[in-house]
Write a protein that holds these residues in place. Structure first.
Motif, mmCIF file in Angstrom:
data_model
loop_
_atom_site.group_PDB
_atom_site.id
_atom_site.type_symbol
_atom_site.label_atom_id
_atom_site.label_comp_id
_atom_site.label_asym_id
_atom_site.label_seq_id
_atom_site.Cartn_x
_atom_site.Cartn_y
_atom_site.Cartn_z
ATOM 1 N N LYS A 38 -0.706 2.359 -7.048
ATOM 2 C CA LYS A 38 0.385 1.432 -7.356
ATOM 3 C C LYS A 38 0.233 0.206 -6.482
ATOM 4 C CE LYS A 38 4.150 4.374 -8.807
ATOM 5 N NZ LYS A 38 5.514 4.784 -8.513
ATOM 6 N N GLN A 39 0.317 -0.927 -7.142
ATOM 7 C CA GLN A 39 0.236 -2.154 -6.368
ATOM 8 C C GLN A 39 1.635 -2.528 -5.885
ATOM 9 O OE1 GLN A 39 -1.578 -5.114 -8.802
ATOM 10 N NE2 GLN A 39 -3.557 -4.816 -7.811
ATOM 11 N N LYS A 40 1.670 -3.008 -4.680
ATOM 12 C CA LYS A 40 2.945 -3.455 -4.149
ATOM 13 C C LYS A 40 3.240 -4.842 -4.708
ATOM 14 C CE LYS A 40 3.112 -1.112 0.236
ATOM 15 N NZ LYS A 40 3.192 -1.275 1.683
#
Length: 174
Positions: free
Chosen positions: A7-9
């Motif tokens: 998951k990208q922040k």
């Protein structure tokens, strides 16, 4: 092989300052729109309260004099839909701001006559400013008001049966 989900922040922050500035701009735009509509577009009823101020006829390009009309509310009773007040007219030199001779009238606002759509102001010179009935009748006049806003009034000055002048009266808003 196993797949791994990453998951990208979210690195983007919401621009709260921009939103506040946008809302302030929108509020100012709405306020200016309402001010213009209220003062220049929305018509008012022709009553002494709505016309009781100092009005002037816009001067010509090379105009040396500005004609002023001042309508004053006179406390009294409204009899059969007829309102009363005092009117004063004078001309002012545009370059020196010196007032010329003034004429005082008592006026009554009469509702539109049968077949007419605009109310009329009947102006009669005040007692003492004329010598006899003929002179009073010559100085008497009517003003037909077709539209009143807070900043401008569209009128027809009726001096006698054959002499009329259609113009605008404007007033200072500030």
């Amino acid at each position: 092989m196993q797949t791994i989900k990453v998951k990208q922040k979210k690195t983007e922050k919401k621009d709260i300052g921009g939103m506040i500035i946008g809302l302030i701009f929108l509020a100012v735009l709405i306020a200016v729109g309402w001010f213009v509509a209220d003062n220049l577009i929305i018509s008012r009823e022709v009553t002494v309260e709505n016309i009781a101020k100092v009005w002037h006829i816009p001067k010509d390009v090379d105009g040396k004099e500005i004609e002023y009309w001042e309508f004053i509310d006179q406390p009294g009773e409204n009899v059969n839909g007829v309102y009363e007040g005092i009117a004063k007219t004078y001309k002012q030199n545009a370059s020196t701001n010196v007032n010329g001779e003034s004429t005082r009238y008592t006026f009554t606002i009469h509702p539109p006559a049968e077949g007419k759509t605009h109310p009329e102001l009947w102006l009669v010179p005040e007692p003492g400013s004329y010598k006899d009935k003929n002179e009073r009748d010559q100085k008497s006049m009517k003003i037909r008001i077709s539209r009143v806003t807070r900043a401008e009034m569209t009128v027809e000055l009726v001096y006698d049966r054959f002499t009329t002048k259609t113009t605008r009266f404007i007033t200072d808003l500030f």
